[in-house]
Enzyme design. Structure first.
Site, PDB file in Angstrom:
ATOM      1  N   GLU A 111       0.956  -1.216   0.029  1.00 33.12           N
ATOM      2  CA  GLU A 111       0.003   0.259  -0.197  1.00 33.12           C
ATOM      3  C   GLU A 111       1.257   1.337   0.372  1.00 33.12           C
ATOM      4  OE1 GLU A 111      -4.420  -2.234   2.486  1.00 33.12           O
ATOM      5  OE2 GLU A 111      -2.412  -0.581   2.957  1.00 33.12           O
ATOM      6  N   HIS A 225      -9.993   8.563   3.139  1.00 34.82           N
ATOM      7  CA  HIS A 225      -9.805   7.491   2.441  1.00 34.82           C
ATOM      8  C   HIS A 225      -9.851   8.446   1.437  1.00 34.82           C
ATOM      9  CE1 HIS A 225      -9.173   3.864   0.077  1.00 34.82           C
ATOM     10  NE2 HIS A 225      -8.586   3.262   1.655  1.00 34.82           N
ATOM     11  N   ARG A 269      -1.724   9.205   1.434  1.00 35.69           N
ATOM     12  CA  ARG A 269      -3.808   9.558   1.316  1.00 35.69           C
ATOM     13  C   ARG A 269      -4.153  10.831   1.063  1.00 35.69           C
ATOM     14  NH1 ARG A 269      -6.401   4.480   4.695  1.00 35.69           N
ATOM     15  NH2 ARG A 269      -5.267   2.744   3.475  1.00 35.69           N
ATOM     16  N   HIS A 330     -12.069   9.137   6.902  1.00 34.17           N
ATOM     17  CA  HIS A 330     -12.112   7.109   7.217  1.00 34.17           C
ATOM     18  C   HIS A 330     -11.750   7.316   8.486  1.00 34.17           C
ATOM     19  CE1 HIS A 330     -10.693   3.832   5.712  1.00 34.17           C
ATOM     20  NE2 HIS A 330      -9.633   4.067   6.125  1.00 34.17           N
ATOM     21  N   ARG A 365      -1.588   9.089   8.967  1.00 31.00           N
ATOM     22  CA  ARG A 365      -1.308   7.342   9.631  1.00 31.00           C
ATOM     23  C   ARG A 365      -1.112   6.409   7.551  1.00 31.00           C
ATOM     24  NH1 ARG A 365      -5.131   2.819   9.241  1.00 31.00           N
ATOM     25  NH2 ARG A 365      -6.441   4.126   8.062  1.00 31.00           N
TER      26      ARG A 365
END
Ligand code: SIN
Length: 587
Positions: A111, A225, A269, A330, A365
């Site tokens: 990711e 997100h 993100r 998110h 994060r």
């Protein structure tokens, strides 16, 4: 026997409960809905940990710090990554099965911002559901009582420490004693009009911590997100899909993510989410497209069975054509300030998982670090809470110093709950007034946590980010208009409804913020809080919690005037006219 009450039944709460039980405590888990109604259950991508000899704890720590915008606490990050392999082993011992290849080795996904494949997954994209299943079964086997449908309203504080918990059980208020309470209620996603989070994510733990006087910090950092399915209710389309090679396209079929960051679709993100918002603004708010066609039907069905099923249920074939996606709230990086063993600044009160601010996330994060945080720090919190009867008390002096340090650093405690109300003059009138339809404040909000209020204006910041109306589920927009409702702006003094709060936060404390919008939000929230009646039902308690936490998010977002990580200030003078420089520097 030491009595530990854990509030919340996701990975952090259940791990804390199991560890406290192994530590000899009498343990009870309270959960306001079904025991598997948690954010954990919906986690798709997986859990990050170094389990391969091609990877290293140093690399995982470096990636985590890089994603955090420089604001993560290195000591906490070291504890997180060092605890990873042990936490994975503990999950497996507790019956959680991660996906393995024909050779028996765990399969590892990739990711954004991870320098190596290190995402363990289960059932393809059903990692959270498998973890939830395994831990719940283990709790039953180990004598941990899990009480469903019990709403934790507040902790009881006496003599400077927690002595019990107040709850709504079967419609009545009850109080039970506890030596330690662990708050692990998950996140705050229901604060926003569009979210990946389930209905239970109403910030209960952070609100309880605030009211108990515990330090709370970093609430301005809310991660959005980049990709939820923009057909029907928001549904997460995992970052792992982009990790496998799917790309983002605008309506003209152009890849736009590379304009925002050299890592394109696998940029942090917040960068990808804002790039999508900009692209949507350029096409009048219509969603962008996620093109996974190159992955092939068989691979999509095998690797992402849950997403594959939902996409097809909504009438789309993503193996043949790109699917519409847009961003959604998110994850909350902030929360109740804890040390590395889950202690908050209030004796006897512990926090773990998304409710806690351990310091591992900073401003943004790293993907799949949240399940890991729940496992690693949930275990530490559970062990420490079980030891409270054996002297896990922190001296008043140490706690006072910790609270003072947190406060100097911008944290809130009880004082923010009682902060003076802003006046309308603080805000003036602007683009950020909550919108309401003519059916009244509760017509689209109360009773429907996904209820959204519809308008056809956009909030465009100096950076070109707008909050397009179609970011909200299109069918609600259509339904509202089909019903012949005229959408009107109303005064900030409108009565509270959950839908109005969600809309306000989406517009004013969402992907892009500025001082004016935040001041308007502060005024509206302060008025709603001042007029809010004594909560009686669980729903009313949730609403009060959302308001308390919203006030803290807006306070913290107003105080941080520079853009960093997920907190994007369109009025940050240094960034005006230069899209993304702060993030390129940070990442
Ligand atoms: C995702 O699968 O994209 C979400 C996982 C996470 O937030 O870490």
């Amino acid at each position: 026997m030491t009595r530990v009450v854990v509030v919340g039944s996701g990975i952090a709460g259940l791990t804390a409960a199991l560890e406290a039980r192994e530590g000899g405590a009498d343990v009870e888990v309270l959960t306001k809905a079904a025991s598997d109604a948690s954010n954990t259950r919906y986690a798709q991508g997986g859990i990050a940990s170094v389990v391969s000899s091609d990877d290293s704890a140093e690399a995982h720590a470096e990636d985590t710090l890089r994603a955090s915008g420089g604001l993560a606490d290195p000591e906490a990050v070291r504890a997180l990554v060092a605890g990873g392999p042990i936490a994975i082993a503990a999950l497996e011992v507790r019956g959680v099965g991660f996906d393995r290849g024909a050779d028996g080795a765990r399969l590892l996904g990739r990711e954004a911002v991870h320098s190596a494949p290190r995402i363990l997954h289960a059932g393809g994209d059903a990692t959270g559901a498998e973890i939830q299943r395994g831990l719940l079964a283990e709790c039953r086997a180990r004598g941990v009582r899990v009480r469903e449908g019990v709403f934790a309203a507040d902790v009881v504080v006496s003599g400077g420490g927690v002595v019990g918990i107040r709850m709504i059980d079967g419609g009545s208020i009850a109080e039970e004693s506890a030596d330690a309470v662990v708050l692990a209620t998950g996140g705050v996603g229901q604060m926003y009009a569009v979210t990946t989070n389930p209905q239970v994510a109403t910030g209960d733990g952070v609100a309880i911590a605030l009211r108990a006087g515990a330090a709370v910090r970093d609430m301005e950092f809310v991660q959005f997100h980049p990709t939820v399915l923009a057909v029907g209710e928001p549904f997460l389309v995992s970052e792992a899909v982009r990790g496998e090679g799917a790309v983002l396209l605008d309506e003209a079929g152009e890849r736009f993510a590379l304009e925002a960051h050299p890592d394109g679709e696998l940029a942090p993100r917040d960068v990808v989410a804002r790039a999508i918002a900009r692209a949507m603004a350029r096409q009048d708010g219509r969603p962008v497209l996620l093109d996974a066609t190159a992955l092939g039907a068989a691979h999509l069905a095998r690797r992402f069975p849950t997403i594959d099923r939902v996409v097809r249920e909504r009438g789309l074939d993503w193996s043949r054509a790109p699917i519409p996606v847009s961003p959604a709230a998110h994850y909350a990086m902030g929360g109740a300030v804890t040390d590395l063993d889950g202690r908050t600044t209030v004796p006897g009160l512990y926090a773990a998982g998304e409710t806690a601010r351990t310091g591992v996330h900073g401003a943004n994060r790293l993907a799949s670090n949240s399940l890991l945080e729940g496992a690693v720090f949930g275990a530490r919190a559970g062990r420490t809470a079980a030891a409270i009867g054996r002297g896990d008390t922190v001296s008043a002096g140490v706690l006072a110093r910790r609270a003072a340090a947190a406060s100097a650093d911008g944290a809130s405690g009880a004082q923010s709950v009682a902060a003076p109300l802003p006046t309308p003059d603080d805000a003036g009138r602007g683009s950020c007034i909550p919108q309401q339809d003519q059916r009244g404040p509760d017509a689209t909000g109360a009773g429907d946590p996904h209820g959204r209020i519809v308008d056809d204006t956009t909030t465009v910041g100096g950076d070109g980010i707008s909050i397009p109306p179609t970011v909200r589920p299109a069918h609600r927009t259509t339904a509202s208009r089909d019903a012949g409702n005229v959408v009107l702006p109303i005064e900030m003094a409108q009565p509270f409804s959950r839908g109005a709060l969600q809309e306000l936060m989406w517009r004013c404390a969402g992907l892009s913020r500025d001082a004016k919008g935040l001041a308007e939000a502060a005024v509206a929230i302060a008025r709603w809080r001042a007029a809010f009646p004594m909560p009686r039902t669980a729903r009313e308690h949730e609403d009060r919690n959302l308001l308390d936490v919203a006030a803290e998010i807006v306070r913290a977002a107003s105080a941080r005037t520079e853009s960093v990580g997920a907190h994007w200030r369109s009025d940050d003078a240094a960034d005006l006219g230069q899209p993304e420089p702060a993030l390129e520097a940070a990442c």
